[in-house]
Design a protein around this motif. Structure first.
Motif, PDB file in Angstrom:
ATOM      1  N   HIS A 103       0.832  -1.204   0.000  1.00 15.14           N
ATOM      2  CA  HIS A 103       0.000   0.000   0.000  1.00 15.14           C
ATOM      3  C   HIS A 103       0.866   1.253   0.000  1.00 15.14           C
ATOM      4  CE1 HIS A 103      -3.309   2.698   0.776  1.00 15.14           C
ATOM      5  NE2 HIS A 103      -2.634   3.195   1.804  1.00 15.14           N
ATOM      6  N   SER A 104       1.861   1.304   0.869  1.00 18.28           N
ATOM      7  CA  SER A 104       2.707   2.512   0.943  1.00 18.28           C
ATOM      8  C   SER A 104       3.501   2.703  -0.350  1.00 18.28           C
ATOM      9  CB  SER A 104       3.648   2.446   2.149  1.00 18.28           C
ATOM     10  OG  SER A 104       4.500   1.327   2.053  1.00 18.28           O
ATOM     11  N   GLU A 105       3.926   1.609  -0.987  1.00 21.10           N
ATOM     12  CA  GLU A 105       4.631   1.728  -2.261  1.00 21.10           C
ATOM     13  C   GLU A 105       3.700   2.236  -3.359  1.00 21.10           C
ATOM     14  OE1 GLU A 105       8.046  -1.758  -1.990  1.00 21.10           O
ATOM     15  OE2 GLU A 105       5.960  -2.345  -2.380  1.00 21.10           O
ATOM     16  N   LEU A 106       2.451   1.785  -3.334  1.00 18.43           N
ATOM     17  CA  LEU A 106       1.472   2.281  -4.304  1.00 18.43           C
ATOM     18  C   LEU A 106       1.207   3.772  -4.110  1.00 18.43           C
ATOM     19  CD1 LEU A 106      -1.152  -0.611  -4.483  1.00 18.43           C
ATOM     20  CD2 LEU A 106       0.250   0.244  -6.359  1.00 18.43           C
ATOM     21  N   VAL A 107       1.093   4.195  -2.857  1.00 15.45           N
ATOM     22  CA  VAL A 107       0.871   5.613  -2.569  1.00 15.45           C
ATOM     23  C   VAL A 107       2.064   6.426  -3.065  1.00 15.45           C
ATOM     24  CG1 VAL A 107       0.666   7.318  -0.703  1.00 15.45           C
ATOM     25  CG2 VAL A 107      -0.684   5.205  -0.622  1.00 15.45           C
ATOM     26  N   GLU A 108       3.266   5.954  -2.797  1.00 15.39           N
ATOM     27  CA  GLU A 108       4.479   6.645  -3.241  1.00 15.39           C
ATOM     28  C   GLU A 108       4.532   6.721  -4.771  1.00 15.39           C
ATOM     29  OE1 GLU A 108       9.272   5.851  -3.150  1.00 15.39           O
ATOM     30  OE2 GLU A 108       8.090   5.156  -1.445  1.00 15.39           O
ATOM     31  N   LYS A 109       4.216   5.616  -5.412  1.00 15.93           N
ATOM     32  CA  LYS A 109       4.217   5.569  -6.873  1.00 15.93           C
ATOM     33  C   LYS A 109       3.179   6.532  -7.441  1.00 15.93           C
ATOM     34  CE  LYS A 109       5.569   3.378 -10.683  1.00 15.93           C
ATOM     35  NZ  LYS A 109       6.911   3.478 -11.197  1.00 15.93           N
TER      36      LYS A 109
END
Length: 135
Positions: A103-109
């Protein structure tokens, strides 16, 4: 399936053919590619078995930039079964890249992509202003 190494140009051409732009002129009018790039890519994609290419006889009549034009029928391509499979597999691979993110990687992306879009929009506005000054 072992996929051939294709450049972005060849992948764009495969996608264009799938969407109905099946000849050199249609592809060049829908993309920034030039005739010789499309013709070369047709040869390469046909060698890989992803396309069948033909050169219909006769002429074709089309409206280009508001003018009716008649010219020799351009080379035409059709996806093979292998070409269809290549596109389906490459689309799944693109999706897999995002499915495996947390989830955090998706938000960052997402933030990264939003920033890139904003930057492109700013650059486009500057470009549009420059073009309008020249007109």
């Amino acid at each position: 399936m072992t996929e051939p190494e294709l450049r972005d140009k060849e992948q764009i051409i495969l996608q264009q053919i799938r969407s109905g732009n099946d000849d050199v002129q249609k592809i060049t009018s829908e993309t920034t590619l030039e005739n010789h790039h499309v013709t070369y890519a047709f040869q390469k994609l046909e060698q890989h078995g992803l396309l069948t290419v033909s050169k219909p006889d006769g002429t074709v009549e089309r409206v280009i930039e508001g003018q009716k034009r008649v010219f020799q029928h351009p080379k035409q391509a059709q996806l093979t079964e292998k070409g269809q499979q290549y596109l389906e597999h490459s689309e799944r691979t693109d999706l897999d890249e995002y499915e495996n993110l947390s989830h955090s990687e998706l938000v960052e992306k997402t933030h990264e992509l939003e920033n890139r879009v904003e930057e492109l929009e700013r650059k486009f506005e500057v470009f549009r202003d420059q073009v309008q000054k020249l007109i």
